[in-house]
Design a protein around this motif. Structure first.
Motif, short mmCIF file in Angstrom:
data_model
loop_
_atom_site.label_atom_id
_atom_site.label_comp_id
_atom_site.label_asym_id
_atom_site.label_seq_id
_atom_site.Cartn_x
_atom_site.Cartn_y
_atom_site.Cartn_z
N SER A 172 0.86 -1.15 0.00
CA SER A 172 0.00 -0.21 -0.15
C SER A 172 1.03 1.26 -0.10
CB SER A 172 -0.92 -0.04 1.16
OG SER A 172 -0.31 0.01 2.39
N ILE A 173 0.36 2.48 -0.24
CA ILE A 173 0.77 3.56 -0.59
C ILE A 173 0.11 4.79 0.08
CG2 ILE A 173 2.42 2.95 -2.26
CD1 ILE A 173 0.24 4.35 -4.36
N TYR A 174 0.79 5.77 0.30
CA TYR A 174 0.14 7.04 0.98
C TYR A 174 0.81 8.10 0.70
CZ TYR A 174 -3.89 8.82 3.28
OH TYR A 174 -5.34 9.48 3.63
N ALA A 175 0.29 9.27 0.18
CA ALA A 175 0.86 10.51 -0.16
C ALA A 175 0.39 11.69 0.97
CB ALA A 175 0.71 10.92 -1.58
N GLY A 176 1.40 12.17 1.50
CA GLY A 176 1.02 13.25 2.50
C GLY A 176 1.00 14.48 1.76
N GLY A 197 9.12 16.64 10.97
CA GLY A 197 9.29 15.24 11.56
C GLY A 197 8.08 14.05 10.93
N ALA A 198 7.76 14.53 9.53
CA ALA A 198 6.72 13.71 8.99
C ALA A 198 7.24 12.17 8.70
CB ALA A 198 6.09 14.36 7.89
N GLY A 226 -1.07 12.93 6.88
CA GLY A 226 -1.61 14.46 6.59
C GLY A 226 -0.36 14.99 5.89
N ASP A 227 -0.84 16.38 6.12
CA ASP A 227 0.17 17.43 5.44
C ASP A 227 1.51 17.23 6.31
OD1 ASP A 227 -1.58 18.43 3.83
OD2 ASP A 227 -1.50 20.50 4.76
N THR A 228 1.84 16.95 7.59
CA THR A 228 2.87 17.02 8.15
C THR A 228 3.28 16.10 9.33
OG1 THR A 228 2.29 18.76 9.57
CG2 THR A 228 3.63 19.65 7.64
N CYS A 281 3.86 16.39 13.07
CA CYS A 281 3.10 17.31 14.15
C CYS A 281 1.85 17.87 13.19
CB CYS A 281 3.90 18.69 14.48
SG CYS A 281 4.36 19.80 13.31
N PHE A 282 0.81 18.60 13.91
CA PHE A 282 -0.15 19.23 13.28
C PHE A 282 0.28 20.57 12.82
CE2 PHE A 282 -2.04 15.72 15.73
CZ PHE A 282 -2.73 14.83 14.60
#
Length: 453
Positions: A115-119, A141-142, A171-173, A189-190
């Motif tokens: 599986s893959i996931y793009a932030g 730190g993502a 997510g983004d970060t 972090c958010f």
């Protein structure tokens, strides 16, 4: 969505690793094997002195690769590579067509990706053996690992975890990994409109993965740009992250709005305490939850400025509200959320869109927002969908990819022109290959593919 375009490739500031022991929440940082700060991914034909148990594990891994008759899955990438999110070399700025990304383990063996996931500006891949690789922007730190120089960010590296992982999300970060045990780990972090919000404590950045403090077994995770949802085996739905525009589903007026630590700690969403949750989907600054008691219901909350949640009001929705104008709720297979638009896939293989429609992201040349889901013409027999910031992808039963939307970032696999009608993505890298899944970031796209047999 607070996606950032980083023009300077080398960041002048690197965040330090943190650890805490706060009352009520215990955080334990995961140390990498033998206290290594990073893994090396170039095999140089030299003898290594490893413990017997590790050597045995590696030998078994090699045999597994050799004995497997199933065609392995791998990753193709396209779009912008400004922050290394394509995993290609530092001298590659962008790729307009899908290109092969080599992901190898410490012994130069190609990994079989499941599986893959793009932030937002980074990427993740999960192998069939439960290992996670990350690459791209690591300012917050993502990547879940220490990157000493820019080359480390441009090269897939291990997101070191203490147990086997079954799914990933980002997510983004930040990046989240869900283990087979039902425990989840997170790094990064958010962010909010004012900058760094933190992870579990205000302004904190975590560069190595830590376990999410929740005393329940987690079965599903969904990530938006700046928040995270956790669905437990008990059927409870938790959220944490940024709640500026209601994306946590916890009424900000009932919480102390300036006390960010309340947002940053996983808390149950009250609206779903008596609900049987079938599925959850998140993206951008909002989420959907499909429930069923005697009948099926769909709820949504978060940003709705373009009607992307399917609610007539274009104000932020802080507590989940039922969306009643979706057709055939019992046929919904998947919902994918972009920045300001949404795609819905039904069991008949049709795709519906709503929200912002300019730049072609809903497969038409309309300029008006679409509040009630509208079926996208010429799309039939679709089995998967993916929405990014201003772009959309679908995969049909013949493993063909169609994309549409804004072309500025080159992530739709055509050129840098906007595409208003779903258009077949053609590339030599896609020939004689089965497309399994697509994940879209802020400026890049990941494709999970397998050779035809």
């Amino acid at each position: 969505m607070s996606w950032r375009i980083r023009m300077n490739v080398v960041s002048s500031t690197r965040h330090l690793n943190h650890s805490w022991n706060k009352p009520g929440i215990q955080f334990n940082l995961i140390d990498s094997i033998s206290q290594q700060r990073k893994m090396t991914y170039q095999c140089v034909n030299m003898k290594r002195s490893l413990p017997k148990e590790i050597t045995s594990s590696i030998t078994a891994e090699k045999k597994k690769h050799k004995s497997s008759t199933e065609s392995p899955s791998f990753v193709l990438v396209c779009g912008q590579n400004i922050c290394g999110q394509l995993g290609l070399s530092t001298n590659i700025i962008e790729r307009r067509k899908p290109q092969y990304l080599k992901i190898v383990n410490n012994f130069n063996i190609d990994e079989n990706i499941q599986s893959i996931y793009a932030g937002g500006m980074h990427s993740c891949a999960l192998t069939i053996t439960g290992h996670v690789y990350t690459w791209g922007c690591n300012d917050d730190g993502a990547l879940g690992r220490i990157t000493d120089d820019i080359d480390d960010e441009y090269m897939p590296g291990l997101f070191v975890l203490p147990e086997e992982i079954k799914s990933i999300c980002a997510g983004d970060t930040f990046t989240v990994a869900l283990a087979k045990s039902g425990r989840a780990y997170i790094s990064g972090c958010f962010r909010s409109s004012e900058g760094i919000l933190g992870l579990f404590e205000y302004k904190q950045i975590v560069q190595k993965p830590i376990m999410i403090p929740l005393n329940q077994t987690i079965k599903q995770i969904a990530c938006g740009a700046d928040f995270c949802l956790l669905l437990t085996e008990n059927g409870d739905l938790y959220s944490f992250g940024n709640n500026e525009i209601g994306q946590l589903g916890r009424d900000a007026h009932l919480e102390i709005q300036d006390n960010f630590s309340i947002w940053l700690r996983p808390s149950q969403i009250p609206s779903f305490q008596e609900q049987n949750i079938l599925n959850i989907w998140a993206g951008g600054h909002g989420f959907f939850a499909l429930t069923q008691n005697s009948t099926i219901h769909l709820y949504a909350c978060g940003a709705n400025s373009f009607g992307q949640l399917g609610h007539p009001s274009k104000q932020p929705i802080y507590s989940p509200v039922e969306i009643q104008r979706f057709p055939c709720l019992d046929k919904i297979i998947k919902i994918s959320c972009g920045l300001q638009h949404t795609l819905i896939l039904d069991s008949m293989g049709y795709v519906h869109g709503l929200g912002r429609s300019d730049d072609g992201r809903l497969g038409n040349d309309l300029a008006n927002d679409i509040i009630i889901p509208k079926q996208i013409n010429n799309l039939t027999n679709i089995f998967d969908i993916a929405a990014g910031g201003s772009v959309s992808f679908v995969i049909n039963q013949n493993a063909q990819i169609y994309s549409f939307g804004m072309g500025d970032t080159c992530q739709i696999g055509h050129s840098n022109e906007d595409i208003f009608i779903p258009t077949l993505v053609k590339s030599k890298q896609l020939e004689q290959r089965n497309i399994q899944h697509i994940s879209v970031g802020a400026q890049h796209t990941l494709f999970l593919v397998k050779e035809e047999r």
